[in-house]
Structure formats: C-alpha cells, structure tokens
Design an enzyme around this catalytic site. Structure first.
Site, PDB file in Angstrom:
ATOM      1  N   ASN A 156      -6.196  -2.806  11.571  1.00 28.39           N
ATOM      2  CA  ASN A 156      -7.160  -2.183  10.663  1.00 28.39           C
ATOM      3  C   ASN A 156      -8.035  -1.192  11.421  1.00 28.39           C
ATOM      4  O   ASN A 156      -8.370  -1.390  12.593  1.00 28.39           O
ATOM      5  CB  ASN A 156      -7.983  -3.223   9.892  1.00 28.39           C
ATOM      6  CG  ASN A 156      -8.646  -4.278  10.759  1.00 28.39           C
ATOM      7  OD1 ASN A 156      -8.146  -4.640  11.817  1.00 28.39           O
ATOM      8  ND2 ASN A 156      -9.783  -4.771  10.308  1.00 28.39           N
ATOM      9  N   GLU A 211     -11.477   0.792  10.664  1.00 25.76           N
ATOM     10  CA  GLU A 211     -12.609   0.953   9.740  1.00 25.76           C
ATOM     11  C   GLU A 211     -13.299   2.294   9.945  1.00 25.76           C
ATOM     12  O   GLU A 211     -12.971   3.055  10.865  1.00 25.76           O
ATOM     13  CB  GLU A 211     -13.564  -0.239   9.919  1.00 25.76           C
ATOM     14  CG  GLU A 211     -12.860  -1.549   9.585  1.00 25.76           C
ATOM     15  CD  GLU A 211     -13.755  -2.773   9.638  1.00 25.76           C
ATOM     16  OE1 GLU A 211     -14.872  -2.699  10.212  1.00 25.76           O
ATOM     17  OE2 GLU A 211     -13.322  -3.819   9.127  1.00 25.76           O
ATOM     18  N   GLU A 256      -1.795  -3.641   7.558  1.00 29.44           N
ATOM     19  CA  GLU A 256      -0.471  -3.495   6.930  1.00 29.44           C
ATOM     20  C   GLU A 256      -0.169  -2.016   6.675  1.00 29.44           C
ATOM     21  O   GLU A 256       0.956  -1.551   6.871  1.00 29.44           O
ATOM     22  CB  GLU A 256      -0.413  -4.258   5.602  1.00 29.44           C
ATOM     23  CG  GLU A 256      -0.599  -5.764   5.737  1.00 29.44           C
ATOM     24  CD  GLU A 256      -2.065  -6.204   5.627  1.00 29.44           C
ATOM     25  OE1 GLU A 256      -2.957  -5.467   6.080  1.00 29.44           O
ATOM     26  OE2 GLU A 256      -2.287  -7.305   5.102  1.00 29.44           O
TER      27      GLU A 256
HETATM   28  N1  THU Z   1      -7.932  -6.264   6.233  1.00 29.64           N
HETATM   29  C1  THU Z   1      -6.680  -5.955   6.663  1.00 29.64           C
HETATM   30  O1  THU Z   1      -6.497  -5.103   7.556  1.00 29.64           O
HETATM   31  N2  THU Z   1      -5.628  -6.575   6.074  1.00 29.64           N
HETATM   32  C2  THU Z   1      -5.736  -7.580   5.168  1.00 29.64           C
HETATM   33  O2  THU Z   1      -4.716  -8.091   4.723  1.00 29.64           O
HETATM   34  C3  THU Z   1      -7.055  -8.062   4.757  1.00 29.64           C
HETATM   35  C4  THU Z   1      -8.195  -7.211   5.161  1.00 29.64           C
HETATM   36  C5  THU Z   1      -9.073  -5.624   6.891  1.00 29.64           C
HETATM   37  C6  THU Z   1      -9.765  -4.560   6.104  1.00 29.64           C
HETATM   38  C7  THU Z   1     -11.126  -4.543   6.756  1.00 29.64           C
HETATM   39  O3  THU Z   1     -11.082  -3.703   7.908  1.00 29.64           O
HETATM   40  C8  THU Z   1     -11.331  -5.970   7.217  1.00 29.64           C
HETATM   41  O4  THU Z   1     -10.058  -6.584   7.200  1.00 29.64           O
HETATM   42  C9  THU Z   1     -12.292  -6.763   6.347  1.00 29.64           C
HETATM   43  O5  THU Z   1     -11.960  -6.644   5.012  1.00 29.64           O
END
Ligand code: THU
Length: 128
Positions: free
Chosen positions: A39, A41, A52
């Site tokens: 992820n 941000e 994903e």
């Molecule tokens: N997040 C993911 O990368 N994948 C998931 O399946 C659930 C949530 C991330 C998004 C965000 O950066 C952090 O987790 C908190 O929501």
C-alpha cells in the site's frame, strides 16, 4: 520464494505513514512469475492505493493480464480482508475459482476464492 515470503518482504516497503497499517500482496501471473505490491498512502487520503492494486499494476506493466493465485498479508487480528474495491480489481484479472489466501504476520491463514470474495462481480462479459 513462496507467495507468503514475497508478500511479507514487500509489506516492509509499504508507505503507510497515516494509517500505520502495512499491507503486502503477492500474486502469481499466468506467466508463472510473482508480482508484488504494497500500500502507498498519500497526504490527500483518498489518493492512497492498496497493496493488491500495486501487485496487479506490476503484473499488467509486465504484459500479463491473468493471475492464478494471490496472497495478502498484514499485521491484524484476523487474516486481512481485502477492501471492496480490491475485490473488484482482483475479479477483473482472475477466474472465480482462483485461490486467495489472506494472512496475518503472526501466521494465521485463510484461503478463499475470488468468487467467494465477490459473488456476482460485474465483469467485462456483462457488457457484451
Ligand atoms: N489496505 C490494503 O492495502 N489492502 C487491503 O486489503 C486493506 C487495506 C490498506 C489501505 C490503507 O493504506 C491501509 O491499508 C488502511 O486502510
């Protein structure tokens, strides 16, 4: 390297200064190669992207558009459930019976399928 190890490795590269919640995803493309994503941000919160989505983008950038297995991992109380948007993104590139393993850093795993994660997904075939 197993999908779990690949996902654990890339999770450490997550850019998650706002949530503090690092996620790693590793998938096997139809070419047999492993693609990884974490992820990423952003200070403008809605612009952040999920692990994903990153793994899928890496696969597509490599010229591959189908995946046969995917593994997602985070440090949470239960195997990390992919968000709704990611379920749709995975369904775009995988058959309904493709295994999806959700995991925790502590070692818990739960294997389900793309079809179970998003029953009745809207697909390109719906626009034929
Ligand atoms: N997040 C993911 O990368 N994948 C998931 O399946 C659930 C949530 C991330 C998004 C965000 O950066 C952090 O987790 C908190 O929501």
């Amino acid at each position: 390297m197993s999908l779990r190890d690949a996902a654990l490795f890339v999770r450490e590269r997550a850019y998650a200064p706002y949530s503090g919640f690092k996620v790693g995803a590793a998938l096997k493309g139809s070419d047999g190669a492993v693609y990884r994503g974490c992820n990423v941000e952003n200070a403008a919160y809605p612009e952040g992207t999920c692990a994903e989505a990153g793994a899928i983008a890496a696969m597509v950038a490599a010229g591959v558009s189908r995946l046969t297995e995917i593994y997602v991992i985070a440090d949470c109380p239960r195997p990390v459930p992919p968000c709704g948007g990611c379920r749709q993104k995975i369904a775009e590139f995988a058959d309904a019976d493709v295994p999806v393993t959700l995991a925790t850093v502590a070692g818990e795993e739960m294997t389900t399928t793309v079809g179970e994660l998003l029953p009745g997904a809207f697909l390109s075939s719906d626009m034929e």
